[in-house]
Every structure is written in structure tokens, then in C-alpha cells.
Design a protein around this motif. Structure first.
Motif, PDB file in Angstrom:
ATOM      1  N   VAL A   1      12.306   5.736  -7.365  1.00  0.00           N
ATOM      2  CA  VAL A   1      11.733   5.153  -6.147  1.00  0.00           C
ATOM      3  C   VAL A   1      10.642   6.039  -5.560  1.00  0.00           C
ATOM      4  CG1 VAL A   1      12.204   4.410  -3.783  1.00  0.00           C
ATOM      5  CG2 VAL A   1      13.823   3.863  -5.613  1.00  0.00           C
ATOM      6  N   PHE A   2      10.931   7.316  -5.412  1.00  0.00           N
ATOM      7  CA  PHE A   2       9.953   8.227  -4.819  1.00  0.00           C
ATOM      8  C   PHE A   2       8.704   8.322  -5.692  1.00  0.00           C
ATOM      9  CE2 PHE A   2       8.154  12.539  -4.445  1.00  0.00           C
ATOM     10  CZ  PHE A   2       7.768  12.503  -3.112  1.00  0.00           C
ATOM     11  N   VAL A   3       8.907   8.416  -7.008  1.00  0.00           N
ATOM     12  CA  VAL A   3       7.773   8.519  -7.928  1.00  0.00           C
ATOM     13  C   VAL A   3       6.884   7.283  -7.819  1.00  0.00           C
ATOM     14  CG1 VAL A   3       7.082   8.714 -10.348  1.00  0.00           C
ATOM     15  CG2 VAL A   3       9.079   9.967  -9.513  1.00  0.00           C
ATOM     16  N   LEU A   4       7.516   6.110  -7.824  1.00  0.00           N
ATOM     17  CA  LEU A   4       6.742   4.869  -7.739  1.00  0.00           C
ATOM     18  C   LEU A   4       5.996   4.783  -6.415  1.00  0.00           C
ATOM     19  CD1 LEU A   4       6.000   2.181  -9.060  1.00  0.00           C
ATOM     20  CD2 LEU A   4       8.021   1.175  -7.984  1.00  0.00           C
ATOM     21  N   ARG A   5       6.650   5.208  -5.360  1.00  0.00           N
ATOM     22  CA  ARG A   5       6.015   5.136  -4.043  1.00  0.00           C
ATOM     23  C   ARG A   5       4.806   6.066  -3.961  1.00  0.00           C
ATOM     24  NH1 ARG A   5       9.229   5.353   1.780  1.00  0.00           N
ATOM     25  NH2 ARG A   5       7.679   4.111   2.908  1.00  0.00           N
TER      26      ARG A   5
ATOM     27  N   PRO B   1       0.799  -1.233   0.000  1.00  0.00           N
ATOM     28  CA  PRO B   1       0.000   0.000   0.000  1.00  0.00           C
ATOM     29  C   PRO B   1       0.829   1.280   0.000  1.00  0.00           C
ATOM     30  CG  PRO B   1      -0.940  -1.596   1.509  1.00  0.00           C
ATOM     31  CD  PRO B   1       0.365  -2.166   1.054  1.00  0.00           C
ATOM     32  N   PHE B   2       2.000   1.245   0.623  1.00  0.00           N
ATOM     33  CA  PHE B   2       2.837   2.446   0.668  1.00  0.00           C
ATOM     34  C   PHE B   2       4.124   2.282  -0.141  1.00  0.00           C
ATOM     35  CE2 PHE B   2       0.294   2.463   4.578  1.00  0.00           C
ATOM     36  CZ  PHE B   2      -0.387   3.655   4.394  1.00  0.00           C
ATOM     37  N   GLY B   3       4.186   1.238  -0.953  1.00  0.00           N
ATOM     38  CA  GLY B   3       5.334   1.035  -1.818  1.00  0.00           C
ATOM     39  C   GLY B   3       6.605   0.693  -1.052  1.00  0.00           C
ATOM     40  N   TYR B   4       7.679   0.546  -1.792  1.00  0.00           N
ATOM     41  CA  TYR B   4       8.986   0.270  -1.194  1.00  0.00           C
ATOM     42  C   TYR B   4       9.737   1.571  -0.948  1.00  0.00           C
ATOM     43  CZ  TYR B   4       8.996  -4.821  -1.922  1.00  0.00           C
ATOM     44  OH  TYR B   4       8.732  -6.168  -1.850  1.00  0.00           O
TER      45      TYR B   4
ATOM     46  N   GLY C   1      -0.836   6.636  -3.805  1.00  0.00           N
ATOM     47  CA  GLY C   1      -2.000   7.321  -4.363  1.00  0.00           C
ATOM     48  C   GLY C   1      -3.052   6.347  -4.845  1.00  0.00           C
ATOM     49  N   LYS C   2      -2.608   5.256  -5.436  1.00  0.00           N
ATOM     50  CA  LYS C   2      -3.541   4.234  -5.921  1.00  0.00           C
ATOM     51  C   LYS C   2      -4.369   3.667  -4.773  1.00  0.00           C
ATOM     52  CE  LYS C   2      -1.951   0.077  -6.718  1.00  0.00           C
ATOM     53  NZ  LYS C   2      -1.252  -1.077  -7.346  1.00  0.00           N
ATOM     54  N   TYR C   3      -3.702   3.290  -3.709  1.00  0.00           N
ATOM     55  CA  TYR C   3      -4.415   2.683  -2.582  1.00  0.00           C
ATOM     56  C   TYR C   3      -5.259   3.697  -1.811  1.00  0.00           C
ATOM     57  CZ  TYR C   3      -2.181  -1.866  -3.085  1.00  0.00           C
ATOM     58  OH  TYR C   3      -1.793  -3.099  -3.553  1.00  0.00           O
ATOM     59  N   VAL C   4      -4.766   4.919  -1.684  1.00  0.00           N
ATOM     60  CA  VAL C   4      -5.522   5.942  -0.960  1.00  0.00           C
ATOM     61  C   VAL C   4      -6.804   6.293  -1.711  1.00  0.00           C
ATOM     62  CG1 VAL C   4      -5.523   8.373  -0.261  1.00  0.00           C
ATOM     63  CG2 VAL C   4      -3.570   6.928   0.288  1.00  0.00           C
ATOM     64  N   THR C   5      -6.696   6.500  -3.020  1.00  0.00           N
ATOM     65  CA  THR C   5      -7.892   6.847  -3.794  1.00  0.00           C
ATOM     66  C   THR C   5      -8.901   5.700  -3.794  1.00  0.00           C
ATOM     67  OG1 THR C   5      -6.701   6.189  -5.814  1.00  0.00           O
ATOM     68  CG2 THR C   5      -6.782   8.537  -5.296  1.00  0.00           C
ATOM     69  N   LEU C   6      -8.406   4.475  -3.868  1.00  0.00           N
ATOM     70  CA  LEU C   6      -9.313   3.327  -3.797  1.00  0.00           C
ATOM     71  C   LEU C   6     -10.027   3.270  -2.451  1.00  0.00           C
ATOM     72  CD1 LEU C   6      -7.581   0.231  -5.455  1.00  0.00           C
ATOM     73  CD2 LEU C   6      -9.709   1.339  -6.127  1.00  0.00           C
TER      74      LEU C   6
ATOM     75  N   LEU D   1     -17.536  12.707  -6.231  1.00  0.00           N
ATOM     76  CA  LEU D   1     -16.226  12.417  -5.640  1.00  0.00           C
ATOM     77  C   LEU D   1     -15.790  10.987  -5.933  1.00  0.00           C
ATOM     78  CD1 LEU D   1     -16.563  14.211  -2.180  1.00  0.00           C
ATOM     79  CD2 LEU D   1     -15.113  14.884  -4.104  1.00  0.00           C
ATOM     80  N   VAL D   2     -16.749  10.064  -5.922  1.00  0.00           N
ATOM     81  CA  VAL D   2     -16.424   8.672  -6.274  1.00  0.00           C
ATOM     82  C   VAL D   2     -15.859   8.608  -7.691  1.00  0.00           C
ATOM     83  CG1 VAL D   2     -17.398   6.394  -6.780  1.00  0.00           C
ATOM     84  CG2 VAL D   2     -18.052   7.586  -4.688  1.00  0.00           C
ATOM     85  N   LEU D   3     -16.497   9.308  -8.614  1.00  0.00           N
ATOM     86  CA  LEU D   3     -16.011   9.322  -9.997  1.00  0.00           C
ATOM     87  C   LEU D   3     -14.603   9.914 -10.074  1.00  0.00           C
ATOM     88  CD1 LEU D   3     -19.133  10.465 -12.067  1.00  0.00           C
ATOM     89  CD2 LEU D   3     -18.179   8.168 -11.866  1.00  0.00           C
ATOM     90  N   ALA D   4     -14.400  11.030  -9.379  1.00  0.00           N
ATOM     91  CA  ALA D   4     -13.082  11.676  -9.410  1.00  0.00           C
ATOM     92  C   ALA D   4     -12.007  10.756  -8.839  1.00  0.00           C
ATOM     93  CB  ALA D   4     -13.132  12.985  -8.628  1.00  0.00           C
ATOM     94  N   LEU D   5     -12.318  10.107  -7.740  1.00  0.00           N
ATOM     95  CA  LEU D   5     -11.354   9.201  -7.113  1.00  0.00           C
ATOM     96  C   LEU D   5     -11.099   7.978  -7.989  1.00  0.00           C
ATOM     97  CD1 LEU D   5     -12.696   9.421  -3.460  1.00  0.00           C
ATOM     98  CD2 LEU D   5     -10.422  10.149  -4.218  1.00  0.00           C
ATOM     99  N   ALA D   6     -12.152   7.464  -8.616  1.00  0.00           N
ATOM    100  CA  ALA D   6     -11.999   6.279  -9.463  1.00  0.00           C
ATOM    101  C   ALA D   6     -11.072   6.564 -10.643  1.00  0.00           C
ATOM    102  CB  ALA D   6     -13.369   5.812  -9.959  1.00  0.00           C
ATOM    103  N   PHE D   7     -11.241   7.714 -11.267  1.00  0.00           N
ATOM    104  CA  PHE D   7     -10.391   8.033 -12.417  1.00  0.00           C
ATOM    105  C   PHE D   7      -8.978   8.428 -11.984  1.00  0.00           C
ATOM    106  CE2 PHE D   7     -14.504   8.294 -14.592  1.00  0.00           C
ATOM    107  CZ  PHE D   7     -14.204   7.589 -15.749  1.00  0.00           C
ATOM    108  N   THR D   8      -8.858   8.992 -10.785  1.00  0.00           N
ATOM    109  CA  THR D   8      -7.516   9.263 -10.257  1.00  0.00           C
ATOM    110  C   THR D   8      -6.787   7.951  -9.994  1.00  0.00           C
ATOM    111  OG1 THR D   8      -8.288  11.313  -9.218  1.00  0.00           O
ATOM    112  CG2 THR D   8      -6.210  10.399  -8.423  1.00  0.00           C
TER     113      THR D   8
END
Length: 202
Positions: A160-164, A43-46, A169-174, A123-130
Motif C-alpha cells: 500500500v505505501f509503495v503504491l501510494r 492523485p495521492f493514492g489509497y 510521485g507520478k502526479y507530482v512530477t507531472l 528539469l522538464v526532461l528529468a521530471l518527464a522521465f521520473t
């Protein structure tokens, strides 16, 4: 709810694909990496040290795979992104949008949804597309870091920072999208009970 059956079917297909990827496709890659998890699973990457370690695991396995003629973890990882993980994010995005819409869909009581509920759906739509954007870009960055071509080069710590950030962001928006969907359905069920209660005037 019968009118919504295509959406529920979409949700079931999405859930089935997730289960297939999570329990069939990913574990063999983990095993080749010495049971290390691929970046997508965290969830928070490496962090920098963790990314360096998993890079070394990818590189070591790739060398063995080339010597033995089998598919390496790196090749399988990139292939996953180019196949199932290319289809799953749009399906999940559509499923999230549908679940939000379904909470507002009340054919027995036509009319506009209350403003807070409509805002919640927006907001659900915005988060889903993010989420969708984060997932696709995350896959591209991960391939650039851990793909077979990248293993021939030195570890690129600038990614590394970009991927993290993308993974987080992926997990937070989900998580936020799911929380809002639960709130919308809670509102819907509560409103339905109130309208059915004796003396409600409905």
C-alpha cells in the motif's frame, strides 16, 4: 513552427489516447467496482483502509465474473496496463519533452537559449522521465495487488505505501513538468513581444 508539426501531432495523439482511456476504458472498470476509482485515478493514492476496500471490491467482482463467465474488473484492469497504459506513458513523456523543447525553439533567432530557460528544459526532461518510471512501476505494483492472481491470496498491505508513493510521485512530477512548461512558454512569448516592440533594437 511548421518544422515542429510532428511534435504537435504527437501531442494530439497523446491527448486523444488519454481521452480514450479516461472516458472509454476506465469507466466500465469503475462501474464493476461499484463506482470506486481505480488507484491510478487518485492523485495521492489509497490509504490502507481505502486499498483494503478496493481490494475487496475487486475480489467480489472477480468471483461474480467467474461465475457468470464475463471479464472481471481485475482482468480488465491488468489488461489496461498491458495495452493502452503501456503505450500512453512513453507518449506523454515524449510530449512533455517536445513541449519543453518547442518553447526554446526559435529559428528566427538562432543561438543558445538563456541559461535559466535551458535549466528549465533540463528539469522538464528529468521530471518527464521520473514520471515514466513512476507510472510503469506503479502499474506493476497495482497488478501485483489487484490482479486476478493476487485476489486468490490475502490482502498484501505491505504494497500500500509503495503504491501510494508511486502514484503521488507520478502526479507530482507531472504537475511540476506542466508548470515548468507553462513557465518556459511564458518566457518565450514575453521575449517575443519584447523583441517585436518598437525601439527594441531587434
Amino acid at each position: 513552427m511548421r518544422r515542429l508539426w510532428p511534435g504537435w501531432l504527437l501531442c494530439m495523439i497523446t491527448a486523444g489516447l488519454f481521452a480514450y482511456v479516461a472516458f472509454i476504458q476506465v469507466p466500465p472498470i469503475n462501474a464493476l467496482l461499484g463506482d470506486m476509482r481505480i488507484p491510478d485515478q487518485l492523485p495521492f493514492g489509497y490509504d490502507l483502509e481505502g486499498a483494503r476496500t478496493v481490494f475487496a471490491a475487486f475480489r467480489s467482482d472477480h468471483a461474480v465474473a467467474q461465475a457468470t463467465g464475463r471479464t472481471s474488473a481485475s482482468e480488465a484492469y491488468v489488461s489496461l496496463h498491458a495495452s493502452y497504459d503501456l503505450v500512453f506513458p512513453p507518449l506523454l513523456t515524449a510530449s512533455l519533452a517536445f513541449c519543453g523543447f518547442a518553447a526554446l525553439f526559435r529559428p528566427s533567432r538562432p543561438g543558445q537559449a538563456p541559461r535559466p530557460a535551458a535549466v528549465g528544459f533540463g528539469l522538464v526532461l528529468a521530471l518527464a522521465f521520473t514520471y515514466l518510471a513512476c507510472d510503469f512501476i506503479e502499474n506493476a505494483v497495482a497488478d501485483a495487488m489487484f490482479g486476478p492472481k493476487a485476489l486468490a491470496l490475502e490482502f498484501n498491505q505491505s504494497f500500500v505505501f509503495v503504491l501510494r508513493v508511486l502514484t503521488t510521485g507520478k502526479y507530482v512530477t507531472l504537475s511540476l513538468a506542466f508548470a515548468l512548461i507553462i513557465a518556459l512558454w511564458t518566457w518565450r512569448l514575453t521575449a517575443a513581444r519584447r523583441s517585436e516592440a518598437p525601439g527594441s533594437g531587434g
